[in-house]
Design an enzyme around this catalytic site. Structure first.
Site, short mmCIF file in Angstrom:
data_model
loop_
_atom_site.label_atom_id
_atom_site.label_comp_id
_atom_site.label_asym_id
_atom_site.label_seq_id
_atom_site.Cartn_x
_atom_site.Cartn_y
_atom_site.Cartn_z
N CYS A 73 83.28 39.61 57.57
CA CYS A 73 84.18 38.37 57.36
C CYS A 73 86.12 38.06 57.17
CB CYS A 73 83.71 37.88 55.91
SG CYS A 73 84.16 36.91 55.03
N CYS A 82 83.36 39.62 48.12
CA CYS A 82 82.43 40.52 49.36
C CYS A 82 83.60 42.28 49.19
CB CYS A 82 81.91 40.41 50.44
SG CYS A 82 80.64 38.85 49.80
N GLU A 330 67.37 31.41 22.00
CA GLU A 330 68.18 30.65 22.93
C GLU A 330 68.65 30.17 21.74
OE1 GLU A 330 70.93 29.50 24.95
OE2 GLU A 330 69.06 31.41 25.32
N ASP A 378 70.15 40.81 27.01
CA ASP A 378 70.46 40.74 28.53
C ASP A 378 72.01 40.05 28.27
OD1 ASP A 378 71.41 40.12 31.69
OD2 ASP A 378 69.36 38.94 31.74
N CYS A 405 75.00 43.68 33.20
CA CYS A 405 76.01 43.09 34.62
C CYS A 405 77.32 44.19 34.84
CB CYS A 405 75.78 41.88 34.90
SG CYS A 405 76.49 41.11 33.47
#
Length: 454
Positions: A73, A82, A330, A378, A405
């Site tokens: 790339c 990336c 939520e 999460d 994450c």
């Protein structure tokens, strides 16, 4: 009793908890994509006079850059999306394994990272920005890292290929329909972004045209031209974002074509995805991640489970076949609506969705003496908050399954949890974001002294 006291069986709006937020607000994409172009050296003009991007000054009008001919790339060094695009995949996995081992093994055993069979073109959500060149050509692409300079993209190794084709067609339609691209400096123009969302298993595609004004001339003709070129498109939505913000998606939607949402299948369940819904960008690996999380929860159809900040209900609904009762909590009203639709669509009888702050909800449950066996949490990349984790500890579930994450924030939160009565039993990294440094980790915690089997 729980439903009557907290929700009355109906949605209710609660004051937002500024330290917690909703899953959509915590995980919503805040800028256009960072991601591949070919060709020689180019100069791109952008409108960036002194305004700030997330607190940082934008760079000057001109950005002259050189492509990297030695990379898969040529703009990966500028886009910043990336970082591992030129690294063999096995080496990428080894780098991520070492990172997690070094950071988290102090808390407990770390299993081998789970990689992808095909680590390319996995993103089901793609967002494009546009710029009109002096020649009149419309380019679509990504922001150069730390700026609002647009780098033109022809092919990206992480983006869905159908989405990329639709973006290229739309760039041509901007020119033929003589639409004005939004200028951040002057606040004039119409087209801010284009976002494509793809149901990887259903094949359904939603096109979201983000505009700076509700007035959108010839929008039906534009949508018809787009669908004619790409009949795989299921729905086209105008999203109106009139704010001076780096957030891509605004609060108002007008359906131009189709139903205004798409559906996808995840872990054998069907989910409705609206323009503002949070839905994991790599559904193939999400099934791996959720499968591991549900295995860690060790459900025997006797447990009551809380899915904290459940979004559109994906984890809780996926786990519902193995639990006695699932409670999804939520704060975001649109997500609550979609979650309830998803429960009904899947004909599930043992899942209830509450409109509330999850931390406050769990404290209420504890005060009422109700027993909870498992909590799924999460949080965003920044991790949880002490306030939220304190509510988990007050509630005292037998098992906590933490999906993260952000490895560094996870380390911080595990330190807090292990100081307050919980122990880490095991952890598994999952490569949700191939070609990048990103990695998700699922962690099983139990109350200290609890014997874990399995």
């Amino acid at each position: 009793m729980m439903a009557e006291r907290r929700n009355g069986g109906k949605p209710r709006r609660e004051e937002k908890n500024k330290t917690s937020g909703s899953v959509n607000e915590r995980k919503r994409q805040t800028h256009s994509r960072k991601y591949d172009v070919t060709g020689g050296e180019k100069q791109i003009k952008t409108g960036s006079k002194g305004k700030n991007v997330q607190g940082k000054p934008r760079q000057a009008h001109s950005s002259q850059y050189k492509l990297n001919p030695n990379s898969k790339c040529p703009i990966s060094h500028l886009c910043g999306g990336c970082q591992y695009v030129d690294m063999p995949y096995e080496q990428q996995l080894a780098e991520k394994q070492k990172y997690i081992d070094d950071l988290l093994s102090v808390f407990g055993p770390v299993d081998k990272i789970i990689g992808m069979e095909n680590p390319y073109h996995y993103r089901n959500k793609v967002t494009a920005a546009f710029r009109r060149m002096k020649s009149g050509e419309i380019i679509s692409g990504v922001y150069e890292e730390g700026t609002h300079n647009i780098l033109p993209v022809e092919n990206c190794y992480v983006e869905d290929e159908k989405a990329a084709a639709i973006i290229r067609t739309f760039a041509g339609l901007i020119k033929s329909f003589k639409l004005k691209i939004y200028n951040e400096d002057t606040g004039t123009g119409l087209i801010r972004h284009l976002q494509i969302r793809v149901g990887r298993k259903t094949g359904q595609i939603m096109v979201i045209i983000v505009t700076a004004s509700p007035v959108f001339p010839s929008k039906k003709n534009l949508a018809n031209a787009l669908v004619t070129a790409h009949p795989e498109i299921t729905t086209v939505v105008q999203n109106i974002n009139m704010k001076d913000t780096s957030m891509v998606i605004g609060d108002r939607n007008q359906v131009i074509y189709g139903k205004g949402h798409i559906e996808d299948i995840l872990c054998g369940k069907r989910f409705r995805i609206s323009p503002g819904s949070f839905y994991q960008v790599n559904p193939e690996q999400t099934e791996v991640l959720y499968g591991k999380a549900i295995k860690y929860a060790d459900l025997k159809k006797k447990e009551t489970v809380i899915d904290a900040y459940c979004g559109i209900g994906t984890i809780g609904i996926a786990a519902s076949d193995r639990a006695k009762k699932v409670i999804g909590v939520e704060l975001n009203e649109a997500a609550v609506h979609d979650a309830r639709v998803n429960v009904k669509m899947n004909k599930i009888q043992n899942v209830d969705i509450y409109s509330n702050d999850a931390g406050r909800f769990m404290v209420d449950v504890a005060e009422e003496g109700d027993s909870i066996d498992v909590v799924f949490m999460d949080p965003p990349r920044s991790g949880s908050t002490e306030e939220f984790m304190s509510s988990v500890i007050t509630l005292g579930p037998k098992r906590v399954v933490y999906i993260s994450c952000g490895p560094e924030s996870l380390a911080r939160d595990l330190k807090y949890m292990t100081k307050h009565g919980y122990q880490v039993i095991k952890m598994t990294p999952v490569d949700m974001f191939p070609l990048t440094r990103g990695v998700e980790t699922v962690v099983l915690l139990t109350r200290a002294g609890t014997v874990h089997r399995g």
